[in-house]
Design an enzyme around this catalytic site. Structure first.
Site: not given
Ligand code: IMP
Ligand code: MG
Length: 179
Positions: A42-43, A98-99, A102, A151-152, A158, A164
């Site tokens: 949803k991000g 994508e939001d 990470e 973490f943001v 969220d 959100r």
């Molecule tokens: P990845 O698979 O570790 O790259 O995860 C990415 C997903 O983790 C993003 O689409 C977010 O939903 C969540 N995420 C990663 N970092 C944060 C953050 O700082 N705040 C909120 N959600 C996050």
């Molecule tokens: Mg996400």
């Protein structure tokens, strides 16, 4: 600023100017290609709505919702599809919106899945990038802003499904996590 926040990292104005810049670049890059923008739920919802307003070309939108298995065997990077696309993307020029990028686990799995559907091209635009956290071998071609490993929340992002709706992005006070 919301009471639960420690500080604001990206104001509404900064976010809008990022969307404007990315929109200009995407308009140029996709001028003669009908584009399919795929928002990852949803991000990405807020970023997607603001960004596509700035892309001046023929485009359609679709959504995908996945849940990632972060634990277990690291290399598989398996995701479960909770909601798949409504239309075929075969032969299309596709942009994943994508939001935040990470570890890259989620996007790695999504790109592999979408590439297997024989797209013409596939790129990623992410509002935020935490490069220091990367585990999977993946980068976004279009990045709004690189941020440190913190973490943001806000603007679609969220913590426990909250925050959100904030129009800006910030970090939470430590006591919020202690609850
Ligand atoms: P990845 O698979 O570790 O790259 O995860 C990415 C997903 O983790 C993003 O689409 C977010 O939903 C969540 N995420 C990663 N970092 C944060 C953050 O700082 N705040 C909120 N959600 C996050
Ligand atoms: Mg996400």
């Amino acid at each position: 600023m919301h009471d639960d926040l420690k500080e604001v990292l990206l104001t509404e104005e900064v976010i809008q100017s990022i969307c404007k810049d990315l929109g200009m670049q995407l308009t140029k890059d996709y001028q003669n290609k009908p584009l399919v923008c795929i928002g990852i739920l949803k991000g990405s919802i807020m970023f997607m709505t603001d960004l596509i307003k700035r892309i001046d070309t023929h485009l359609s939108i679709d959504f995908m919702d996945v849940s990632s298995y972060h634990g277990g065997i690291e290399s598989t990077g398996e995701v479960q599809i909770l909601k798949d696309l409504s239309s075929s993307i075969e032969g299309k020029d596709v942009l994943i919106i994508e939001d935040i990028l990470e570890t890259g686990t989620t996007l790695k799995s999504i790109t592999e899945l979408l590439e297997s559907r024989r797209v013409n091209s596939l790129e990623i635009v992410t509002l935020l990038d935490k490069p220091n956290r990367r585990k999977a071998n993946i980068e976004a071609k279009y990045v709004g802003k690189k941020i440190p490993d913190e973490f943001v929340v806000g603007y679609g992002l969220d913590y426990k499904e909250l925050y959100r709706n904030l129009p800006y992005i910030g970090t939470l006070k430590p006591e919020i996590y202690a609850k």
